[in-house]
Design a protein around this motif. Structure first.
Motif, mmCIF file in Angstrom:
data_model
loop_
_atom_site.group_PDB
_atom_site.id
_atom_site.type_symbol
_atom_site.label_atom_id
_atom_site.label_comp_id
_atom_site.label_asym_id
_atom_site.label_seq_id
_atom_site.Cartn_x
_atom_site.Cartn_y
_atom_site.Cartn_z
ATOM 1 N N MET A 64 40.727 51.380 32.512
ATOM 2 C CA MET A 64 41.577 50.410 33.380
ATOM 3 C C MET A 64 42.388 51.169 34.446
ATOM 4 S SD MET A 64 42.493 46.765 31.660
ATOM 5 C CE MET A 64 42.124 46.668 29.687
ATOM 6 N N PHE A 67 39.854 52.421 36.792
ATOM 7 C CA PHE A 67 39.582 50.998 37.743
ATOM 8 C C PHE A 67 40.602 51.021 38.519
ATOM 9 C CE2 PHE A 67 39.623 46.450 38.336
ATOM 10 C CZ PHE A 67 38.315 46.274 38.983
ATOM 11 N N MET A 71 39.886 50.957 42.516
ATOM 12 C CA MET A 71 39.707 49.761 43.338
ATOM 13 C C MET A 71 41.031 49.539 43.961
ATOM 14 S SD MET A 71 36.850 48.451 42.814
ATOM 15 C CE MET A 71 35.428 48.930 41.819
ATOM 16 N N GLY A 72 42.418 50.001 43.648
ATOM 17 C CA GLY A 72 43.634 49.659 44.012
ATOM 18 C C GLY A 72 44.031 50.760 45.290
ATOM 19 N N PRO A 73 45.394 50.638 45.745
ATOM 20 C CA PRO A 73 45.701 51.391 46.529
ATOM 21 C C PRO A 73 45.960 53.063 45.804
ATOM 22 C CG PRO A 73 47.304 50.025 45.907
ATOM 23 C CD PRO A 73 46.218 49.657 45.206
ATOM 24 N N SER A 89 49.977 49.179 43.454
ATOM 25 C CA SER A 89 50.515 47.726 43.655
ATOM 26 C C SER A 89 50.824 47.073 42.411
ATOM 27 C CB SER A 89 49.314 47.092 44.348
ATOM 28 O OG SER A 89 48.372 46.740 43.756
ATOM 29 N N PRO A 90 51.575 46.194 42.449
ATOM 30 C CA PRO A 90 52.247 45.411 41.249
ATOM 31 C C PRO A 90 51.037 44.796 40.391
ATOM 32 C CG PRO A 90 52.901 44.387 43.204
ATOM 33 C CD PRO A 90 52.282 45.569 43.661
ATOM 34 N N TYR A 91 49.844 44.475 41.218
ATOM 35 C CA TYR A 91 48.789 43.981 40.540
ATOM 36 C C TYR A 91 48.131 44.816 39.507
ATOM 37 C CZ TYR A 91 43.964 41.590 40.035
ATOM 38 O OH TYR A 91 42.949 40.906 39.425
ATOM 39 N N PHE A 92 47.913 46.270 39.823
ATOM 40 C CA PHE A 92 47.105 47.066 39.202
ATOM 41 C C PHE A 92 48.285 47.699 37.895
ATOM 42 C CE2 PHE A 92 44.169 46.692 42.594
ATOM 43 C CZ PHE A 92 43.051 46.478 41.828
ATOM 44 N N MET A 95 48.163 45.218 35.223
ATOM 45 C CA MET A 95 47.190 45.319 34.424
ATOM 46 C C MET A 95 47.033 46.602 33.307
ATOM 47 S SD MET A 95 43.210 46.009 36.010
ATOM 48 C CE MET A 95 43.159 44.595 36.969
ATOM 49 N N ALA A 221 45.705 42.674 29.596
ATOM 50 C CA ALA A 221 45.829 43.268 30.999
ATOM 51 C C ALA A 221 45.646 42.130 31.956
ATOM 52 C CB ALA A 221 44.907 44.296 31.161
ATOM 53 N N ARG A 222 44.662 41.088 31.631
ATOM 54 C CA ARG A 222 44.175 40.106 32.660
ATOM 55 C C ARG A 222 45.138 39.092 32.671
ATOM 56 N NH1 ARG A 222 40.969 42.209 36.255
ATOM 57 N NH2 ARG A 222 40.081 40.125 36.633
ATOM 58 N N ASN A 226 46.234 38.340 36.194
ATOM 59 C CA ASN A 226 45.783 37.093 36.688
ATOM 60 C C ASN A 226 47.377 36.309 36.977
ATOM 61 O OD1 ASN A 226 43.114 37.621 36.713
ATOM 62 N ND2 ASN A 226 42.735 36.348 34.635
ATOM 63 N N VAL A 228 50.094 37.536 38.190
ATOM 64 C CA VAL A 228 50.462 38.078 39.439
ATOM 65 C C VAL A 228 49.740 37.325 40.539
ATOM 66 C CG1 VAL A 228 50.836 40.219 40.538
ATOM 67 C CG2 VAL A 228 51.458 40.091 38.266
ATOM 68 N N TYR A 229 48.519 37.467 40.248
ATOM 69 C CA TYR A 229 47.663 36.823 41.319
ATOM 70 C C TYR A 229 48.040 35.450 41.593
ATOM 71 C CZ TYR A 229 43.273 34.374 42.932
ATOM 72 O OH TYR A 229 42.500 33.659 43.435
ATOM 73 N N PHE B 67 46.553 38.461 49.956
ATOM 74 C CA PHE B 67 46.469 39.246 48.781
ATOM 75 C C PHE B 67 45.768 40.583 48.532
ATOM 76 C CE2 PHE B 67 45.246 39.720 44.091
ATOM 77 C CZ PHE B 67 46.526 39.893 43.413
ATOM 78 N N PRO B 73 43.400 48.475 48.498
ATOM 79 C CA PRO B 73 43.618 49.555 49.343
ATOM 80 C C PRO B 73 43.397 49.121 50.912
ATOM 81 C CG PRO B 73 41.440 49.435 48.462
ATOM 82 C CD PRO B 73 42.172 48.395 47.827
ATOM 83 N N SER B 89 37.985 47.864 48.804
ATOM 84 C CA SER B 89 37.188 48.243 47.817
ATOM 85 C C SER B 89 36.455 46.992 47.195
ATOM 86 C CB SER B 89 38.241 48.434 46.502
ATOM 87 O OG SER B 89 39.088 47.418 45.935
#
Lengths: 467, 467
Positions: A64, A67, A71-73, A89-92, A95, A221-222, A226, A228-229, B67, B73, B89
């Motif tokens: 992860m 990942f 996939m993230g910043p 970012s807070p999303y990752f 996770m 993690a999800r 999720n 946060v999303y 979002f 990114p 991404s």
């Protein structure tokens, strides 16, 4: 009711339970939270940080992390607790921290909801709090709220749901969404939308226990990410179903929650606090083994029984312990070995404890442990079952090689609210966890302990990442 | 069996159905796919592109775009089809495109699985294909595989599962994971892990239909992005449960899939193709209304009945149509109006069609439509119910104001494989969809149509983003 669209207030009586809970949360101020609740939240947070560092080398966490970086910043305001220098970012961050803190089976457990709240609330709250740049007290309030939502949802969904679903994930995503909504200063309708979007994504099956795969960390993690999303998109106008828990096509109706207890959703708001009811895990195994370990250790001490004297052990327990742990009884991996009553009691018998350092690859190869493991049996006990999940009790019956039979019961496990860890024990456990995770800088460890002690006075809550 | 860890081949007989499906997928070469299947996949892709552009202004899409830009990114190799100039991404591109293509209810539907495959397969496949930089033929193969997994899973989970779960999401996440695994060149064990991680996250409740909230787009967006996640982490060593569909604690057992049909998972592999069985949606309403619309339009034409002559309409249908659409029968929003049999047949009666431009805010205020809506009734028909979901048939009975009664049945709706759209109709529908989405550059639209026609010869598949 705190509504942004100018509709008139609804009366409390006509509101759903979920709406009453969100209205309470949206109106809660930090000053209304008792200081004992804040103190306990800080201890739970410290305990969670230790778990997060201890789990960082696990394959699920590493994949992860990769990942998140793919996939993230490349950077952000949120820290990965287990990987100093990596920000995102807070999303990752939610996770990766959510995965890492659920590896070593040392994170807290809230008895009557049967969920692990820390690993689904703190990752989301910390990541978002760092992103929005809030204070320690704002962060702690969000954590308290996250615990309320996750634990009340778990209590509501109940035992039958837990048989089908890993409810740390399904109730947890609601806690993560609520903590995030709090930090984003959402109104009651925003909370409702966030919960709706979180709840319609609620998932997590026990199938992974059968082949010792990595879904347990995927689930936490999800649940965090999720949640946060769900809260972020709710603040941007994405509407979620307003009665996701009790609605006709909602979670209780569709996620196998027979005998659900919806009254838990909004009872005693502001009077009882989920953080005060959560148990610190002292032993490093599945929580369903803890009372059995305590009863077993007390029994062999009281009657001076050597582990070589024992012919057979019966662990009288509740139905769900058997349902979940029978999937892992072979104990083929380190993680599975913590979910095998036989293996766990073998470890306790041999070492007089069942700590994180006792569950290793070497232990799996230990023929003495394996021999003992085969002589342990779980037995369903109707009275113990009737008390669960409010009480996770156990009775142990030992038959010695000479034919004597000894029995011992415990009503609470070490770490339960009735038998809680002292601050010293929690800090000792924290040091052991971060050391297990490879942390060498004990000055930094002391610094973290002190920082958490005064967390409500901190203006900013960065600086929790371990090298 | 194609295994990376050097274990010996398992015999086909001892393998699970899911393992047989993944072994087939891992071994499939582009050349083994019949050219008719490739041609159909390209038409489905064009149809999907149109849906994606048509839905782009919806609040759910806008909030997910925000979002993605907040959490993801700033740029990447994957395009947002509906927002030219924004790249990200593959994880976030799959999410936003997955939301956008499921807004206007014009995306395809695979009858016997009851799922919308395009909106869960193409977003994941396109985003990942653009990220890895593969060719048009590699992309098309991944889409064909994604359709197989999603549709076979939907067929397997069946009607009872569909009553509880929005199975486009729960089966769809498996399709997204499979398409992604194909593009990442996963072996059969990697497919199994990806499916396991995808399946343990499978979620999506119908509660949103009750208050017309936005979960339908959340479900498809998350099925796409969760599938991408599952496949990427599987390639990095995260193990998923190997028998997530049929296992003792897996999807069939725990997700209300009574009367599941697991034989669909691995029957006729390479002999029947899901893409050939999918229906293009001609009408812009819920797919459960389509045969009724066709029967109704045929009836009023055959018997020259004016819409003012009609006293009452009975739409004889199957149980699930009633179960799902009764949640939206009031038709309070544009989206709900497409899920109300009464409103949809009112639109068809008044306009002689039920196209995307017929479902508007103005239509919701139309008292003539509202009056007609109240005179439509859904009636359960045992024979029609017994044929579903292999056949989505309908019988319409019209009573005129003079007391005459007329009746008409149809076995297939316009757009079904037995009554498919012509290439001209599909391209006409595509132009209407992108125009509805605000696209003004018809040269670019022609260019896209031509590019999709020759997609298997393209070395790169960027360039599908609309301004």
């Amino acid at each position: 009711m705190d509504q942004s669209d100018g509709r008139p207030d609804e009366s409390l009586a006509s509101m759903t339970r979920t709406a009453r809970l969100t209205q309470w949360a949206a109106a809660l101020s930090y000053d209304e939270i008792p200081s004992a609740v804040i103190e306990q939240t800080k201890l739970l947070f410290l305990d969670w940080l230790g778990c997060c560092v201890a789990g960082r080398s696990h394959a699920s966490v590493q994949s992860m992390l990769h990942f998140a970086q793919t996939m993230g910043p490349k950077e952000g305001r949120s820290e990965l607790v287990s990987f100093a220098g990596v920000t995102t970012s807070p999303y990752f961050a939610a996770m990766v921290n959510g995965a890492s803190s659920h590896v070593v089976e040392q994170d807290d457990l809230h008895n009557s909801s049967m969920i692990h709240p820390a690993t689904v609330v703190f990752p989301a709250a910390l990541a978002v709090a760092q992103d929005v740049g809030c204070s320690g007290s704002d962060f702690l309030k969000a954590c308290v709220i996250g615990y309320e939502f996750a634990c009340r949802a778990g209590e509501c969904l109940g035992k039958e749901h837990y048989k089908a679903f890993h409810s740390t994930a399904t109730a947890g995503v609601l806690g993560a969404a609520a903590a995030t909504t709090c930090l984003l200063k959402g109104t009651s309708p925003v909370y409702l939308s966030a919960l709706g979007t979180a709840g319609t994504q609620a998932a997590g099956l026990w199938q992974f226990l059968l082949d010792a795969t990595h879904s347990k960390q995927v689930h936490t993690a999800r649940a965090c990410s999720n949640g946060v999303y769900a809260a972020y998109v709710a603040t941007c106008g994405l509407l979620g179903p307003t009665d996701i828990i009790e609605g006709e096509k909602g979670m209780i109706a569709m996620l196998s929650a027979r005998n659900a207890r919806p009254e838990f959703l909004d009872s005693k708001l502001g009077q009882k606090w989920a953080v005060m009811e959560s148990s610190f895990k002292w032993h490093a195994s599945c929580r369903h083994t803890h009372a059995a370990i305590d009863a077993f250790l007390a029994l062999i001490e009281e009657f001076s029984i050597g582990w070589g004297d024992i012919e057979q052990v019966k662990a009288y327990t509740y139905d769900l312990a058997i349902s979940i742990m029978s999937l892992s009884e072979k104990a083929e991996t380190v993680h599975q070995s913590k979910f095998s009553m036989g293996f766990v009691l073998a470890v306790a018998a041999k070492h007089g404890q069942a700590m994180i350092t006792d569950f290793t690859e070497q232990a799996l190869e230990d023929t003495e442990l394996r021999d003992f493991q085969r002589r342990v049996e779980m037995v369903l006990d109707a009275e113990i079952d009737s008390l669960f999940p409010e009480h996770w009790t156990s009775r142990i019956e030992v038959t010695t090689k000479t034919g004597s039979v000894f029995s011992k019961s415990v009503d609470a496990a070490k770490g339960d609210p009735q038998w809680s860890l002292t601050r010293d024990e929690i800090e000792t456990k924290f040091r052991a966890l971060v050391e297990y995770g490879g942390e060498k800088n004990m000055d930094f460890v002391d610094e973290i302990i002190n920082k958490v002690r005064r967390l409500e006075t901190e203006a900013d809550i960065h600086g929790f990442a371990f090298v």
